[in-house]
Design an enzyme around this catalytic site. Structure first.
Site, mmCIF file in Angstrom:
data_model
loop_
_atom_site.group_PDB
_atom_site.id
_atom_site.type_symbol
_atom_site.label_atom_id
_atom_site.label_comp_id
_atom_site.label_asym_id
_atom_site.label_seq_id
_atom_site.Cartn_x
_atom_site.Cartn_y
_atom_site.Cartn_z
ATOM 1 N N ASP A 102 0.840 -1.208 0.000
ATOM 2 C CA ASP A 102 0.000 0.000 0.000
ATOM 3 C C ASP A 102 0.868 1.249 0.000
ATOM 4 O O ASP A 102 1.960 1.268 0.560
ATOM 5 C CB ASP A 102 -0.977 0.005 1.187
ATOM 6 C CG ASP A 102 -0.292 -0.174 2.525
ATOM 7 O OD1 ASP A 102 0.573 -1.074 2.662
ATOM 8 O OD2 ASP A 102 -0.597 0.602 3.457
ATOM 9 N N GLU A 167 -0.225 -1.372 5.751
ATOM 10 C CA GLU A 167 0.812 -0.894 6.671
ATOM 11 C C GLU A 167 0.611 0.574 7.009
ATOM 12 O O GLU A 167 0.723 0.987 8.156
ATOM 13 C CB GLU A 167 2.212 -1.102 6.080
ATOM 14 C CG GLU A 167 3.353 -0.912 7.096
ATOM 15 C CD GLU A 167 3.796 0.538 7.313
ATOM 16 O OE1 GLU A 167 4.414 0.821 8.348
ATOM 17 O OE2 GLU A 167 3.499 1.398 6.451
#
Lengths: 433, 433
Positions: A102, A167
């Site tokens: 991400d 994350e």
């Protein structure tokens, strides 16, 4: 160190392949909720390497009910987690290689000189959102693995490659991997450390304080109680708490850091009209957590501070400050400086760079918090990107650093997991000339 | 006081007419930009009284270029100002009766028990937006005038009735009337004073401060400069300025007021992300202006304070605080306590109520600031509404107060403007039994 020269040669020959993979990864804007296509690319890459693939959508009950699940996302469909395993021959230590897929939003487009998702290559750099944080690091992991596989180096221990989601929003992807049973004797996370080793990571949690005053016309402001003034008192008290907490820390890595675990006041909002006394103020901030501290102890420290304010002041007795812990959290990380994993990576670094690595404490949390605190896995954060470019416009990564990190990580894998033959390095300072 | 009994009787008989006019006025929601229909009703009412009507759309160059024109409205079409004059026989003092037709927005409908524009009558009160601020006061003016006209009392001085727009947004309507040449020897403004006399009015102006810090990640907050912390320093400095300014005031009416001319910090906004050091903070507030102070002197006081901060601090030398004076302003009002207009109204009050009026300083500005500072007209603010109901939900006015104020104002007109016969009052304490 055996294989050293071969690894270096292989990386030199396959540099272009690494750049292309990084470009393709950057060209998939894997913002939160849009990770699917980039993960498909990662899965295909791992399949070609012959790894056994585990691709699954996170969000089961076990995850959602976990006490350390700090996540406001409910829909994970179409955006899976990926774990790809290279089984060893047996008898060696296992290693997790963890990268998050991400990326944070690109922000204001006008701040970028180029399309944030172009993956443009210029002056030895790849540009774009996610290059430094942390698709460049993930490419280092893949190159390291591919070099070992291509060179037919037989590892004793397992290598567990993880490409996780979430994350940037607190780490639910890595928590899900831990809860799915993935464990190892050590883990490397190539977040942007600028080639430094981070055995410690500061954890963090977000807090919101709602402070109530009393409205009045500005012309008779003494008839009200200004919520902004109250907020200033609260901020001053929090600054005292920050000082107390930091005065207690005495880890050698923190000797030169002005405020090792800061409490950041990131936001304030109060009032609607210049001529009115505002009756509510809302503060939001980030509470730094010491590497050796538990999340629960940090919560208690903040709660106690607010409770003291609420009991020690007549106004707050009547209208108590409300404390909420909301949004993302990052567990801290706390590895001993002389842990064997630190030694292994340091030796690999020395072999490749001809000097000792810089060792520091990370001022931010990573998914290493979940791996170490929940998974019980020793973690070192080490990667090719630059911290200061993360989350910024015109983010980029130097290609040389991606290749160097891949070499250091490949050697670390070989030495940590073990092989049939001992390693001898032959081309140590080639990069320094 | 001649005519006193007649006025009182007339008002008793025509109470219902006053209530109906107030209801119809409230039923026209004369929010900013929508004053037209209520003004048409006022014009028609004045026409029926035989006054000479001046109905015009404000906004000419003279107004827009005036140094005290503090107005962001550009379109006044369809929403005229009204001045209606009753010429006197000559040889007497003239009097302006000034009321504003604009009302503040009704706010959240769910806060109201009834439709804000119903004009509902209940328990001797008329309910609705604008009843207390200040259509009730305007009805007192009309009733006073109508009583005098109906009773064929011949005045020597002129009476100049004004129904203006834009008071709630800074007073451009009254400024336009002044610039159009309407002048008088005194003025009464029946803003909601709860039947007190306000010879002094606090003026005010709005300010906005933009404070620049330096962004950083919250985990290394010492690398940034937190704009919220800077804002706190600025607010503390402004609080010092407020104290200095108030310590200098020694008007008898301010002896019991904790902060006669407050500086209100009404709004603060800073930061976008809990984990980032915010790089900008914006403060908005209201700067109270002393009755005897000029707008220019007040501006200078604030500018000097910010200039001191900008020169006395290394950070602000590099990144100066920006000061803007924006939006509405109200000029202060400052009439001597023993001014003949004060005496006239006080005597009328005593005649009607059987006691001396309470005299106070208004904590807010009115259109009186323009009448006195720009027009050079002595102003007393005196009206039937309650200050604390203004701008609030469930706003109402007591009908008895509207009638009482009309009686006091009628007697004040008669005594200020003068008549052929001397006044003797016969029914003085009737309302008190």
């Amino acid at each position: 160190m055996a294989h050293g020269h071969d690894i270096q040669q292989w990386l030199k020959q396959h540099r272009m392949k690494g750049i292309k993979l990084l470009q393709r990864l950057v060209q998939e804007p894997s913002r939160r909720g849009q990770e699917g296509k980039a993960q498909a690319l990662m899965a295909e890459t791992c399949r070609e390497l012959g790894l056994s693939i585990d691709l699954w959508e996170i969000g089961d009950e076990k995850l959602r009910n976990h006490p350390n699940f700090y996540c406001d996302r409910t829909d994970f469909s179409g955006n899976p987690n990926l774990v790809a395993v290279k089984k060893g021959k047996g008898g060696g230590k296992s290693l997790i290689l963890n990268g998050h897929i991400d990326v944070v939003p690109e922000g204001n487009l006008t701040d970028w000189q180029e399309d944030p998702f172009s993956g443009m290559v210029q002056d030895g750099k790849v540009f774009g959102r996610g290059t430094t944080d942390m698709k460049g690091g993930t490419v280092s992991l893949i190159l390291a693995l591919e070099a070992i596989i291509s060179l037919e180096i037989e590892l004793k221990g397992d290598v567990i490659f993880q490409s996780v989601i979430e994350e940037e929003s607190g780490g639910a992807g890595t928590l899900a991997a831990v809860l799915r049973g993935y464990h190892a004797d050590g883990a490397i996370i190539p977040e942007p450390t600028n080639m430094k080793l981070f055995p410690l990571q500061q954890g963090s949690m977000w807090f919101r304080l709602t402070i109530k005053g009393k409205s009045a016309h500005g012309g008779t402001r003494y008839e009200g109680v200004n919520a902004i003034e109250l907020a200033m008192d609260v901020i001053n008290e929090i600054t005292k708490l920050e000082k107390e907490r930091n005065d207690m820390l005495n880890h050698p890595l923190y000797k030169t850091i002005p405020i090792p675990i800061p409490i950041n006041i990131g936001k304030i909002s109060s009032g609607e009209w210049p001529s009115s006394v505002p009756d509510t103020a809302v503060i939001e901030g980030r509470f730094g957590i010491a590497p050796a501290e538990t999340m629960e102890a940090a919560e208690r420290a903040l709660e106690d501070c607010i409770a003291r304010l609420n009991t020690g002041n007549e106004w707050f007795q009547a209208k108590p400050i409300e404390l909420e812990l909301f949004g993302a959290r990052w567990l801290p990380g706390n590895l001993e400086l002389n842990h064997p994993l630190m030694q292994t990576i340091s030796e690999s670094f020395l072999a490749v760079k001809g000097k000792q690595p810089v060792i520091e404490a990370a001022p931010w949390g990573t998914d290493g918090g979940y791996l170490s605190n929940i998974g019980g896995i020793p973690v070192v954060v080490f990667g090719p990107g630059k911290t200061e470019l993360a989350h910024d416009a015109d983010e980029y990564i130097e290609i040389d650093k991606v290749i160097e990190a891949a070499e250091i990580i490949a050697l670390s894998i070989i030495n940590w997991c073990g092989t049939a033959e001992p390693a001898v390095y032959e081309g140590g300072t080639e990069n320094e000339t």
